[in-house]
Design a protein around this motif. Sequence first.
Motif, mmCIF file in Angstrom:
data_model
loop_
_atom_site.group_PDB
_atom_site.id
_atom_site.type_symbol
_atom_site.label_atom_id
_atom_site.label_comp_id
_atom_site.label_asym_id
_atom_site.label_seq_id
_atom_site.Cartn_x
_atom_site.Cartn_y
_atom_site.Cartn_z
ATOM 1 N N GLU A 12 0.863 -1.172 0.000
ATOM 2 C CA GLU A 12 0.000 0.000 0.000
ATOM 3 C C GLU A 12 0.904 1.227 0.000
ATOM 4 O OE1 GLU A 12 -3.447 -0.023 -0.172
ATOM 5 O OE2 GLU A 12 -3.069 -2.151 -0.538
ATOM 6 N N ALA A 13 0.683 2.130 -0.963
ATOM 7 C CA ALA A 13 1.558 3.296 -1.080
ATOM 8 C C ALA A 13 0.766 4.509 -1.535
ATOM 9 C CB ALA A 13 2.676 3.008 -2.068
ATOM 10 N N HIS A 14 1.274 5.658 -1.164
ATOM 11 C CA HIS A 14 0.722 6.929 -1.611
ATOM 12 C C HIS A 14 1.579 7.383 -2.785
ATOM 13 C CE1 HIS A 14 -1.848 7.446 1.947
ATOM 14 N NE2 HIS A 14 -0.866 6.830 2.575
ATOM 15 N N GLU A 21 -5.429 10.024 -6.130
ATOM 16 C CA GLU A 21 -4.248 9.252 -5.730
ATOM 17 C C GLU A 21 -3.615 9.822 -4.462
ATOM 18 O OE1 GLU A 21 -2.411 7.573 -9.852
ATOM 19 O OE2 GLU A 21 -2.276 9.745 -9.571
ATOM 20 N N LYS A 22 -3.791 11.112 -4.238
ATOM 21 C CA LYS A 22 -3.245 11.746 -3.046
ATOM 22 C C LYS A 22 -4.136 11.522 -1.833
ATOM 23 C CE LYS A 22 -0.752 15.288 -5.584
ATOM 24 N NZ LYS A 22 -0.589 16.710 -5.833
ATOM 25 N N ALA A 24 -5.864 8.724 -0.938
ATOM 26 C CA ALA A 24 -5.837 7.404 -0.304
ATOM 27 C C ALA A 24 -4.712 6.565 -0.899
ATOM 28 C CB ALA A 24 -7.177 6.694 -0.521
ATOM 29 N N PRO A 25 -4.192 5.639 -0.113
ATOM 30 C CA PRO A 25 -3.152 4.768 -0.664
ATOM 31 C C PRO A 25 -3.737 3.837 -1.723
ATOM 32 C CG PRO A 25 -3.786 4.024 1.513
ATOM 33 C CD PRO A 25 -4.503 5.316 1.270
ATOM 34 N N GLN A 26 -2.886 3.366 -2.594
ATOM 35 C CA GLN A 26 -3.304 2.389 -3.590
ATOM 36 C C GLN A 26 -2.369 1.186 -3.528
ATOM 37 O OE1 GLN A 26 -2.622 3.759 -7.748
ATOM 38 N NE2 GLN A 26 -1.943 5.646 -6.762
ATOM 39 N N ARG A 66 5.258 7.759 3.219
ATOM 40 C CA ARG A 66 5.659 8.813 2.292
ATOM 41 C C ARG A 66 4.682 8.935 1.130
ATOM 42 N NH1 ARG A 66 10.072 8.000 4.830
ATOM 43 N NH2 ARG A 66 12.120 8.815 4.502
ATOM 44 N N HIS A 67 4.735 10.094 0.467
ATOM 45 C CA HIS A 67 4.008 10.258 -0.801
ATOM 46 C C HIS A 67 5.025 10.527 -1.898
ATOM 47 C CE1 HIS A 67 0.925 11.300 -3.696
ATOM 48 N NE2 HIS A 67 1.786 12.217 -4.110
ATOM 49 N N ASN A 69 5.153 11.461 -6.111
ATOM 50 C CA ASN A 69 4.375 11.832 -7.283
ATOM 51 C C ASN A 69 4.517 10.789 -8.385
ATOM 52 O OD1 ASN A 69 3.303 14.258 -6.297
ATOM 53 N ND2 ASN A 69 5.103 15.407 -6.941
ATOM 54 N N LYS A 97 1.244 -0.008 -10.957
ATOM 55 C CA LYS A 97 -0.096 0.313 -10.474
ATOM 56 C C LYS A 97 -1.024 -0.702 -11.132
ATOM 57 C CE LYS A 97 0.571 5.272 -9.905
ATOM 58 N NZ LYS A 97 0.045 6.607 -10.277
#
Length: 116
Positions: A12-14, A21-22, A24-26, A66-67, A69, A97
């Motif tokens: 799970e990552a931001h 996308e910002k 919630a994590p995907q 972390r997030h 881009n 993704k």
Amino acid sequence: MDFIFIDDMRVEAHVGIFEREKAAPQTLELSLTFGVPDAAARNDAIEDTIRYDVVIARIRKELGERHFNLLETLGEYVIGLMLEEFGAPWVKISIAKIGIMKGVRRVGVQIERARA
């Protein structure tokens, strides 16, 4: 050189530039191959290798905090961890993704780096 691989790990990552996308994590699919010292096989000793359980836990922790881009930046971050903190001499990563566009199963990047 011997290699360890971690294949199709779900994390799970931001990551992303869009607001959705910002927010919630995907779930990402991550595969990693990295070099390990030859001494690990020769000595049959866990302290001579890079422990994949520790690598997996560290990646999940870091990506959860972390997030990024871009997937490219996320990949370079993970490779940096492997080269600098875990001491791997060579790393290849594939990050995707899953199901983000209609009719496309995965979209991702592959990056390969070695210590200079």
